[in-house]
Design a protein around this motif. Structure first.
Motif, short mmCIF file in Angstrom:
data_model
loop_
_atom_site.label_atom_id
_atom_site.label_comp_id
_atom_site.label_asym_id
_atom_site.label_seq_id
_atom_site.Cartn_x
_atom_site.Cartn_y
_atom_site.Cartn_z
N GLU A 10 0.72 -1.35 0.26
CA GLU A 10 -0.04 0.09 0.14
C GLU A 10 0.93 1.24 -0.01
O GLU A 10 1.88 1.26 0.76
CB GLU A 10 -0.97 0.03 1.29
CG GLU A 10 -1.81 1.23 1.27
CD GLU A 10 -2.56 1.31 2.79
OE1 GLU A 10 -3.59 0.91 2.82
OE2 GLU A 10 -1.69 1.63 3.76
N THR A 11 0.40 2.15 -0.87
CA THR A 11 0.92 3.58 -0.80
C THR A 11 -0.06 4.78 -0.27
O THR A 11 -1.15 4.64 -0.02
CB THR A 11 1.53 4.18 -2.24
OG1 THR A 11 0.32 4.27 -2.88
CG2 THR A 11 2.24 2.83 -2.81
N ASN A 14 -2.78 5.11 -2.79
CA ASN A 14 -3.55 4.15 -2.45
C ASN A 14 -4.69 4.51 -1.66
O ASN A 14 -5.89 4.49 -1.74
CB ASN A 14 -3.11 2.83 -2.25
CG ASN A 14 -2.48 1.96 -3.41
OD1 ASN A 14 -1.34 1.29 -3.04
ND2 ASN A 14 -2.65 2.49 -4.61
N VAL A 15 -4.26 4.85 -0.30
CA VAL A 15 -5.03 5.42 0.63
C VAL A 15 -5.94 6.53 0.25
O VAL A 15 -7.27 6.64 0.61
CB VAL A 15 -4.28 5.74 2.03
CG1 VAL A 15 -5.14 6.21 2.87
CG2 VAL A 15 -3.42 4.42 2.35
N ASN A 17 -6.84 7.27 -2.58
CA ASN A 17 -7.60 7.07 -3.65
C ASN A 17 -7.17 7.75 -5.06
O ASN A 17 -8.02 8.25 -5.68
CB ASN A 17 -9.07 7.14 -3.67
CG ASN A 17 -9.89 6.12 -4.53
OD1 ASN A 17 -9.45 5.28 -5.16
ND2 ASN A 17 -11.16 6.79 -4.92
N THR A 28 3.34 3.27 2.54
CA THR A 28 2.89 3.30 3.83
C THR A 28 3.44 2.33 4.69
O THR A 28 3.99 1.11 4.40
CB THR A 28 1.40 3.19 4.15
OG1 THR A 28 0.99 1.79 3.73
CG2 THR A 28 0.61 4.11 3.34
N GLY A 31 1.80 -0.97 4.09
CA GLY A 31 2.52 -1.49 2.99
C GLY A 31 3.60 -2.24 3.11
O GLY A 31 3.92 -3.32 2.61
N GLN A 34 2.57 -5.76 4.65
CA GLN A 34 1.91 -6.39 4.07
C GLN A 34 3.11 -7.21 2.99
O GLN A 34 2.81 -8.33 3.10
CB GLN A 34 1.12 -5.33 2.83
CG GLN A 34 -0.11 -4.96 3.09
CD GLN A 34 -0.83 -3.84 2.30
OE1 GLN A 34 -0.08 -3.38 1.62
NE2 GLN A 34 -2.30 -3.68 2.70
N ARG A 57 7.53 2.30 -5.68
CA ARG A 57 6.52 1.49 -4.93
C ARG A 57 7.16 -0.15 -5.22
O ARG A 57 6.99 -0.85 -4.23
CB ARG A 57 5.38 1.58 -4.93
CG ARG A 57 4.44 1.76 -6.47
CD ARG A 57 3.08 2.41 -6.49
NE ARG A 57 2.60 2.18 -7.71
CZ ARG A 57 2.67 2.87 -8.60
NH1 ARG A 57 3.77 3.83 -8.74
NH2 ARG A 57 2.09 2.85 -9.81
N ILE A 172 -5.42 -7.25 -4.36
CA ILE A 172 -5.11 -6.17 -3.29
C ILE A 172 -3.66 -5.97 -3.10
O ILE A 172 -2.97 -6.68 -3.46
CB ILE A 172 -5.89 -6.33 -2.00
CG1 ILE A 172 -5.54 -7.47 -1.43
CG2 ILE A 172 -7.66 -6.31 -2.29
CD1 ILE A 172 -5.99 -7.91 -0.20
N ASN A 173 -3.25 -4.87 -2.51
CA ASN A 173 -1.80 -4.65 -2.15
C ASN A 173 -1.35 -5.71 -1.39
O ASN A 173 -1.93 -6.30 -0.26
CB ASN A 173 -1.70 -3.25 -1.40
CG ASN A 173 -2.09 -2.18 -2.17
OD1 ASN A 173 -2.99 -1.53 -1.98
ND2 ASN A 173 -1.26 -1.90 -3.27
#
Length: 203
Positions: A10-11, A14-15, A17, A28, A31, A34, A57, A172-173
């Motif tokens: 996740e970046t 992404n959060v 949008n 993040t 991320g 994850q 990323r 998803i991430n």
């Protein structure tokens, strides 16, 4: 040989949008976690090579995976995200009504619609599929680190659907899909694997 097709962590965008495309935003803390969980899941998959998109990323995720699995790392520009042209860096809420209509059509998977100064989905899909088909590790499996939009489109295409049906193949991430490389070409064994993201690993 199998290809483990991974989406980066996740970046910030992404959060928020925001449409990233060829632009980047910081990964993040979520991320990072994850991809740490992903690494544990990939540890027993006999991966001997990491190939990654050169976008920041993806580089971050590939670096984590490479360190964990102690594998060589290569970068392949063909694995970058689809180019969203003038929409990159923007949120739908920030667009004019006319721009929003265009963006929705583009993001919904219409394969022949490309944004101004951007890339049509069918072209991005063809680019990634060609690079995947050209991979060869000699021995062992390959982990490819790429991006959500193109991964979904590739999985949709390999599953026998048109690229525009990609929305059903949510990725998803930190999730991954598994592709088998056979004499007949690439086939999808699993897609959107994400169980590792929802279960706590104990040491």
């Amino acid at each position: 040989m199998k290809i483990y097709l991974v989406r980066h962590g996740e970046t910030v965008w992404n959060v928020e949008n925001r449409i990233q495309g060829h632009l980047d935003s910081p990964v993040t803390e979520a991320g990072i976690r994850q991809i740490s969980a992903l690494c544990r899941d990939l540890a027993d998959k006999s991966i001997t090579l990491i190939v990654a998109s050169p976008l920041g990323r993806s580089v971050t995720a590939a670096g984590q995976i490479t360190s964990w699995l102690d594998c060589p790392l290569q970068f392949e520009p063909a694995f970058v995200e689809r180019h969203f042209g003038e929409f990159e860096g923007k949120r739908l809420a920030e667009l004019t009504e006319k721009e929003r209509v265009q963006a929705v059509a583009m993001l919904s998977g219409s394969s022949d619609i490309g944004p101004q100064n951007g890339e049509a989905l069918q072209d991005a899909t063809r680019r990634v599929l060609s690079a995947l088909s050209g991979l060869s590790s000699g021995q062992g499996n390959i982990c490819v680190v790429s991006h959500g939009h193109v991964i979904q489109s590739v999985i949709s295409t390999l599953s026998g659907n048109n690229a525009e049906h990609f929305e059903r193949y949510a990725h998803i991430n930190g999730a991954y899909s598994v592709l088998a490389c056979t004499e007949k070409g690439l086939t999808v064994e699993k897609w959107g694997v994400a169980t590792h993201l929802f279960f706590r690993h104990t040491q």
